[in-house]
Design a protein around this motif. Sequence first.
Motif, PDB file in Angstrom:
ATOM      1  N   LEU A 151      -4.750  -1.119   2.789  1.00  0.00           N
ATOM      2  CA  LEU A 151      -3.643  -2.074   2.740  1.00  0.00           C
ATOM      3  C   LEU A 151      -2.536  -1.810   3.749  1.00  0.00           C
ATOM      4  O   LEU A 151      -1.850  -2.746   4.176  1.00  0.00           O
ATOM      5  N   ASN A 194      -4.563   2.787  -0.084  1.00  0.00           N
ATOM      6  CA  ASN A 194      -3.506   2.828   0.925  1.00  0.00           C
ATOM      7  C   ASN A 194      -4.062   2.575   2.323  1.00  0.00           C
ATOM      8  O   ASN A 194      -3.487   1.828   3.117  1.00  0.00           O
ATOM      9  N   GLY A 219       0.786  -1.226   0.000  1.00  0.00           N
ATOM     10  CA  GLY A 219       0.000   0.000   0.000  1.00  0.00           C
ATOM     11  C   GLY A 219       0.818   1.276   0.000  1.00  0.00           C
ATOM     12  O   GLY A 219       0.255   2.377  -0.085  1.00  0.00           O
TER      13      GLY A 219
END
Length: 381
Positions: free
Chosen positions: A83, A80, A21
């Motif tokens: 993850l 982002n 991410g």
Amino acid sequence: MHKIKTYLQKHGHAPFIFGEGRISGYIGAALGLLSLLAVFCFLLPEWLTTSELREVYDEQFARSLLLLGLILSFSLGTLNIMLNGHKRLGVTAIVASGLAMVLGGTDIQVDAIGKTPYSLGLDWFVLALLISAAVFIPLEKLYAKDPEQNILRPHWRTDLGYFFVSHMLVQFILIFITASSNFMAGWAVSPNLQESVQSLPMVVQFFLAVLVADLGQYWLHRLYHVVPWLWRVHAVHHSSTAMDWLAGSRVHFVEILLTRTGVLVPLMLLGFAAPALNAYVVLVGIQAVLAHANMRVNAGWLEFILVLPRYHHWHHARHADYIYKNYAIHLPLIDMVFGTFKLPVKDWPARYGVFGKPLPDGIVRQHGYPFRKPVSESSKP
């Protein structure tokens, strides 16, 4: 080990791994912040954009690019957050793109743009950063000279600061160059010489402009290395210990003014046509980034005709045999003529930077470095 990894990730020095991410986070945050800056350009076009660059792109292109940036920023920021345990990049992306939308986003109406005494090149910074990163980051990964070097290597923030300053102040640089040219025009301009230059075919004008510019820049560059105070200014550029597409931006503002004036004023006084000058400026923009790039380009005989990464990397090498070599910016022929050409058959430098005491970190302290009293351990070329 986990603490070390966390520290490296926090400071942007850890390698990128798909699925963590971080890639989506950095791209999303960058696009979100650039989109926000683009919105400011729409809100204050007279003060934040340059009239010369506005002639190159139209409003619809800018709006389409902004829309794409907003969509990608929000999407990648969300990815982002899903993850990665460190969500600040994703939050930055979403907040920046959200604020851009609140301020008007792509719906901002731009009336007739008035004239101002000067303006900041914020649009130039946004477009140049987008294009340079989109082109050279993939190339550096595909053809890396140093595969272990991370995209966000140490001191990348400092070089990004230099990139920002040099592009934001582009109009002030042009004003300085124009004033210098006008000052010299009264006694240096020869109408007959200008007519002769302008009568040449455009292709010939372009190659002649490259030769004239490189001759001037060669001697100025050589002076930077042998005159003590000029070296202290130029040492800022050589202080980078890593070479990539962003490293070439690390240039002291005094050097920017001296170099661009020393190169462009003769070209303007000789009367080269605008298309030839524009073509030269494009070449400078590409070659300045390419020459510093972390790209293993072994171009054979072409390396003796054009300055490519390996040639200029040796100029930056922390190697005693190359301290006063390879000054040319465009044409190695200039170094050959004046006895400063040196290029191994295949080897690349292992280390970069200055000899002696390192320069201070950060763009502010580095700009103050040439004006400080030198000490015995100070950096040497």
